[in-house]
Design an enzyme around this catalytic site. Sequence first.
Site, PDB file in Angstrom:
ATOM      1  N   LYS A   1       1.552  -2.955 -13.027  1.00 43.02           N
ATOM      2  CA  LYS A   1       1.261  -3.060 -14.464  1.00 43.02           C
ATOM      3  C   LYS A   1      -0.207  -2.785 -14.679  1.00 43.02           C
ATOM      4  O   LYS A   1      -1.032  -3.044 -13.800  1.00 43.02           O
ATOM      5  CB  LYS A   1       1.587  -4.466 -14.976  1.00 43.02           C
ATOM      6  CG  LYS A   1       1.845  -4.517 -16.461  1.00 43.02           C
ATOM      7  CD  LYS A   1       3.246  -4.050 -16.770  1.00 43.02           C
ATOM      8  CE  LYS A   1       3.607  -4.151 -18.222  1.00 43.02           C
ATOM      9  NZ  LYS A   1       5.053  -4.041 -18.396  1.00 43.02           N
TER      10      LYS A   1
ATOM     11  N   GLY B   1       9.733  -9.731 -33.708  1.00 42.27           N
ATOM     12  CA  GLY B   1       8.837  -8.689 -33.189  1.00 42.27           C
ATOM     13  C   GLY B   1       9.384  -7.341 -33.603  1.00 42.27           C
ATOM     14  O   GLY B   1      10.575  -7.067 -33.398  1.00 42.27           O
TER      15      GLY B   1
ATOM     16  N   GLY C   1       7.999  -4.018 -32.965  1.00 42.96           N
ATOM     17  CA  GLY C   1       7.407  -2.840 -32.335  1.00 42.96           C
ATOM     18  C   GLY C   1       8.535  -1.934 -31.868  1.00 42.96           C
ATOM     19  O   GLY C   1       9.640  -1.963 -32.422  1.00 42.96           O
ATOM     20  N   ASN C   2       8.288  -1.155 -30.829  1.00 39.85           N
ATOM     21  CA  ASN C   2       9.296  -0.206 -30.345  1.00 39.85           C
ATOM     22  C   ASN C   2      10.622  -0.895 -30.042  1.00 39.85           C
ATOM     23  O   ASN C   2      11.673  -0.522 -30.571  1.00 39.85           O
ATOM     24  CB  ASN C   2       8.755   0.532 -29.104  1.00 39.85           C
ATOM     25  CG  ASN C   2       9.820   1.373 -28.413  1.00 39.85           C
ATOM     26  OD1 ASN C   2      10.728   0.847 -27.785  1.00 39.85           O
ATOM     27  ND2 ASN C   2       9.734   2.683 -28.548  1.00 39.85           N
ATOM     28  N   ALA C   3      10.596  -1.933 -29.197  1.00 41.36           N
ATOM     29  CA  ALA C   3      11.848  -2.571 -28.771  1.00 41.36           C
ATOM     30  C   ALA C   3      12.552  -3.247 -29.951  1.00 41.36           C
ATOM     31  O   ALA C   3      13.774  -3.116 -30.107  1.00 41.36           O
ATOM     32  CB  ALA C   3      11.569  -3.579 -27.663  1.00 41.36           C
ATOM     33  N   GLY C   4      11.809  -3.943 -30.783  1.00 46.43           N
ATOM     34  CA  GLY C   4      12.416  -4.667 -31.906  1.00 46.43           C
ATOM     35  C   GLY C   4      13.047  -3.733 -32.924  1.00 46.43           C
ATOM     36  O   GLY C   4      14.165  -3.968 -33.397  1.00 46.43           O
TER      37      GLY C   4
HETATM   38  N1  GLU Z   1       6.441  -1.255 -19.975  1.00 42.43           N
HETATM   39  C1  GLU Z   1       7.857  -1.188 -19.784  1.00 42.43           C
HETATM   40  C2  GLU Z   1       8.381  -2.449 -19.135  1.00 42.43           C
HETATM   41  O1  GLU Z   1       7.817  -3.522 -19.253  1.00 42.43           O
HETATM   42  C3  GLU Z   1       8.279   0.096 -19.080  1.00 42.43           C
HETATM   43  C4  GLU Z   1       7.699   0.326 -17.725  1.00 42.43           C
HETATM   44  C5  GLU Z   1       7.968   1.728 -17.179  1.00 42.43           C
HETATM   45  O2  GLU Z   1       8.690   2.469 -17.820  1.00 42.43           O
HETATM   46  O3  GLU Z   1       7.441   2.034 -16.102  1.00 42.43           O
HETATM   47  O4  GLU Z   1       9.428  -2.461 -18.538  1.00 42.43           O
END
Ligand code: GLU
Length: 418
Positions: free
Chosen positions: A106, A218, A220-223
């Site tokens: 990360k 939330g 954003g993208n996921a929500g």
């Molecule tokens: N940031 C996203 C996660 O938390 C995607 C990570 C990725 O695609 O490498 O799963």
Amino acid sequence: MAEELNPFKIAQAQFDEAAEKLGLEPAMREILRWPRREYKFTIPVKMDDGSTKVFHGYRVQYNDARGPNKGGIRWHPDETMDTVRALAAWMTWKCSVVDIPLGGGKGGVTCNPKELSNGEKERLARGWMRVAARELGEHRDSPAPDVYTTPQIIAWMIDEYEVIVGRNHPAVITGKPIELGGSQGRGDATARGGIFTVREACKKFNIDPAKATYAVQGFGNAGQFAATLHKEVLGGGILVAVSDSRGGIYCEKGMDPQDIVKWKLENRTVITYPKADKKISNEELLELPVDVLYPAALENVITQKNAANIKCKISCELANGPTTPEADLILHKNGVHVIPDFLANAGGVTVSYFEQVQGTYNYYWTLEDVRKQLDEKMTSAYHAVYDMHKEKNVHMRVAAYLVAVKRVADAVKLRGWV
Ligand code: GLU
């Protein structure tokens, strides 16, 4: 005693419980409860007013026993080394639970993207890549988007990387725009993967998802995609509430998800949406008696303070780390079925993996193929975790850890590290 809210301490405590249940030997526990490598960067950026601002950036490579490190980059004012460590640990378990050949990593930058101009964002994206590039590569560590990092930010990063190495190199970063070698279906993959797990969970609990009420915390993208895809993929549902960082809205008879997404994009918030019955707080939204709750924002929103008031039947955690360990016990006792974060939101990295595969052999799949393969991965991961939950009589998060940690520990063992 005050509840522990440091995400990395929480991630370690969750791991420790699984390690104990799996009977892992001490050296195995030690190697798996810490990142293998971590980097801290300073990133000087020329600001629009002519000054130079130095940002603090991070990359943590948690474990690569099962494959190269993989995970997004988050830009957030509260980003710290410990949040990045926790998210990198969860990436390791995430890639393992969906059984893709990747490890966990990360990255992050402590910044407030809402206060940066486009030019400043571009210089920050390129600056992060300039300091991080030497540690990256699809066989080493490959980033992706996360909270507040958009496909445009990823586009600047891939461009900077390719300038540095002097050639085209698409598989080093995922979540790219389609025009630059992105995958079909990556944009909504996190939410879509979560929706597939909700579909499977609804079968277990005899809930008809087409009639189910749902709420999204939330936006954003996921929500946003959870709101629209619940309806599209599961054939209906009643969206009674949504929220963003400024607060939420509620409407008993349900709201049109597409219309709210449009409103959010045009007005930057959902709270002014005119077709709702009333405004509610984020806290109130979490406590609504809905069939499916989608926590899709940040960590630690369900804690020992509010867990006893959570009344949903299924909590599909699209955010990373929304529930603390103390809250998990309370939810379990009260019969809330939690689809834990690193299972529920694994769709994003799963399609990232497909993107890397496509970029590596320079041949791109159809949207239909991507969605079909994503469905297979998410469905089998959900059932592996559900079966473990029944077999060992543990709550779903512990079950997910048992499945995921065992696979990583087996790889560590085979490599002879322990
Ligand atoms: N940031 C996203 C996660 O938390 C995607 C990570 C990725 O695609 O490498 O799963």
